[in-house]
Design a protein around this motif. Structure first.
Motif, PDB file in Angstrom:
ATOM      1  N   GLU A   1       0.825  -1.209   0.000  1.00  0.00           N
ATOM      2  CA  GLU A   1       0.000   0.000   0.000  1.00  0.00           C
ATOM      3  C   GLU A   1       0.861   1.262   0.000  1.00  0.00           C
ATOM      4  O   GLU A   1       1.957   1.276   0.555  1.00  0.00           O
ATOM      5  N   VAL A   2       0.325   2.295  -0.630  1.00  0.00           N
ATOM      6  CA  VAL A   2       0.949   3.615  -0.580  1.00  0.00           C
ATOM      7  C   VAL A   2       0.308   4.341   0.597  1.00  0.00           C
ATOM      8  O   VAL A   2      -0.914   4.335   0.757  1.00  0.00           O
ATOM      9  N   VAL A   3       1.156   4.932   1.444  1.00  0.00           N
ATOM     10  CA  VAL A   3       0.671   5.583   2.661  1.00  0.00           C
ATOM     11  C   VAL A   3       1.279   6.973   2.820  1.00  0.00           C
ATOM     12  O   VAL A   3       2.333   7.270   2.265  1.00  0.00           O
ATOM     13  N   ARG A   4       0.576   7.792   3.563  1.00  0.00           N
ATOM     14  CA  ARG A   4       1.157   9.033   4.083  1.00  0.00           C
ATOM     15  C   ARG A   4       1.516   8.715   5.527  1.00  0.00           C
ATOM     16  O   ARG A   4       0.752   8.048   6.230  1.00  0.00           O
ATOM     17  N   PHE A   5       2.681   9.188   5.962  1.00  0.00           N
ATOM     18  CA  PHE A   5       3.048   8.912   7.343  1.00  0.00           C
ATOM     19  C   PHE A   5       3.698  10.127   7.979  1.00  0.00           C
ATOM     20  O   PHE A   5       4.212  11.014   7.300  1.00  0.00           O
ATOM     21  N   GLU A   6       3.608  10.150   9.284  1.00  0.00           N
ATOM     22  CA  GLU A   6       4.231  11.189  10.082  1.00  0.00           C
ATOM     23  C   GLU A   6       5.264  10.493  10.953  1.00  0.00           C
ATOM     24  O   GLU A   6       4.986   9.433  11.520  1.00  0.00           O
ATOM     25  N   ALA A   7       6.435  11.068  11.036  1.00  0.00           N
ATOM     26  CA  ALA A   7       7.488  10.493  11.864  1.00  0.00           C
ATOM     27  C   ALA A   7       8.084  11.590  12.732  1.00  0.00           C
ATOM     28  O   ALA A   7       8.096  12.764  12.344  1.00  0.00           O
TER      29      ALA A   7
ATOM     30  N   ARG B   1       2.122   8.198  12.992  1.00  0.00           N
ATOM     31  CA  ARG B   1       0.796   8.133  12.371  1.00  0.00           C
ATOM     32  C   ARG B   1       0.945   7.651  10.929  1.00  0.00           C
ATOM     33  O   ARG B   1       1.889   8.019  10.247  1.00  0.00           O
ATOM     34  N   ILE B   2      -0.018   6.833  10.468  1.00  0.00           N
ATOM     35  CA  ILE B   2      -0.038   6.347   9.088  1.00  0.00           C
ATOM     36  C   ILE B   2      -1.458   6.484   8.564  1.00  0.00           C
ATOM     37  O   ILE B   2      -2.417   6.129   9.248  1.00  0.00           O
ATOM     38  N   THR B   3      -1.564   6.986   7.332  1.00  0.00           N
ATOM     39  CA  THR B   3      -2.861   7.073   6.661  1.00  0.00           C
ATOM     40  C   THR B   3      -2.729   6.405   5.311  1.00  0.00           C
ATOM     41  O   THR B   3      -1.830   6.737   4.521  1.00  0.00           O
ATOM     42  N   ARG B   4      -3.616   5.451   5.036  1.00  0.00           N
ATOM     43  CA  ARG B   4      -3.606   4.777   3.727  1.00  0.00           C
ATOM     44  C   ARG B   4      -4.126   5.739   2.669  1.00  0.00           C
ATOM     45  O   ARG B   4      -5.050   6.510   2.911  1.00  0.00           O
ATOM     46  N   ILE B   5      -3.540   5.683   1.484  1.00  0.00           N
ATOM     47  CA  ILE B   5      -3.982   6.507   0.365  1.00  0.00           C
ATOM     48  C   ILE B   5      -4.841   5.633  -0.536  1.00  0.00           C
ATOM     49  O   ILE B   5      -4.390   4.580  -1.001  1.00  0.00           O
ATOM     50  N   ALA B   6      -6.076   6.062  -0.750  1.00  0.00           N
ATOM     51  CA  ALA B   6      -6.977   5.285  -1.611  1.00  0.00           C
ATOM     52  C   ALA B   6      -6.486   5.311  -3.040  1.00  0.00           C
ATOM     53  O   ALA B   6      -6.058   6.338  -3.546  1.00  0.00           O
ATOM     54  N   ARG B   7      -6.562   4.171  -3.694  1.00  0.00           N
ATOM     55  CA  ARG B   7      -6.102   4.071  -5.089  1.00  0.00           C
ATOM     56  C   ARG B   7      -7.244   4.203  -6.033  1.00  0.00           C
ATOM     57  O   ARG B   7      -8.312   3.850  -5.888  1.00  0.00           O
TER      58      ARG B   7
END
Length: 128
Positions: free
Chosen positions: A105-111, A122-128
């Motif tokens: 999956e492609v995700v947006r994440f905060e580190a 934090r991780i948010t999945r990116i809808a395809r």
């Protein structure tokens, strides 16, 4: 980021690893190692900031609390966190962060810098 700054980052990182990677490091747990790194950073006055990035999940290990993400070059606004584009294993701050995320999956994440390491908060999945 300039080449000189990248070199300074690499030297600082290696110096921290050399300080930790003495004879006792073979018997250190992950938490002990991360705590030691945090102590080193605090003694150097390293500022903690967040980075926001996008990447592709390659592997997840809920038992270890890690996620492997292929990400582009990332850096924080205050320049305390910088990494070149790479495939990296990140620890997560809480196991719930990994819930619902799958390899591929492609995700947006905060580190952020936590316990001496850059950890995914934090991780948010990116809808395809």
């Amino acid at each position: 980021m300039t080449q000189r700054l990248k070199l300074r980052f690499a030297v600082a990182l290696c110096t921290g690893l050399v300080l930790v990677a003495g004879p006792a490091s073979a018997s250190m747990t992950n938490i002990e190692w991360l705590t030691k790194m945090e102590q080193i950073e605090l003694s150097r006055g390293v500022m903690a900031d967040h980075v926001h990035a996008q990447g592709t999940v390659h592997a997840i290990d809920p038992g270890d609390g890690t996620i492997t993400i292929l990400h582009p070059e990332i850096g924080s606004a205050d320049k305390s966190i910088w990494m070149p584009a790479m495939r990296m294993v990140f620890h997560v701050t809480r196991s719930e962060v990994l819930r619902g995320v799958r390899a591929g999956e492609v995700v947006r994440f905060e580190a952020a810098r936590r316990k001496g390491a850059v950890m995914v908060t934090r991780i948010t999945r990116i809808a395809r």
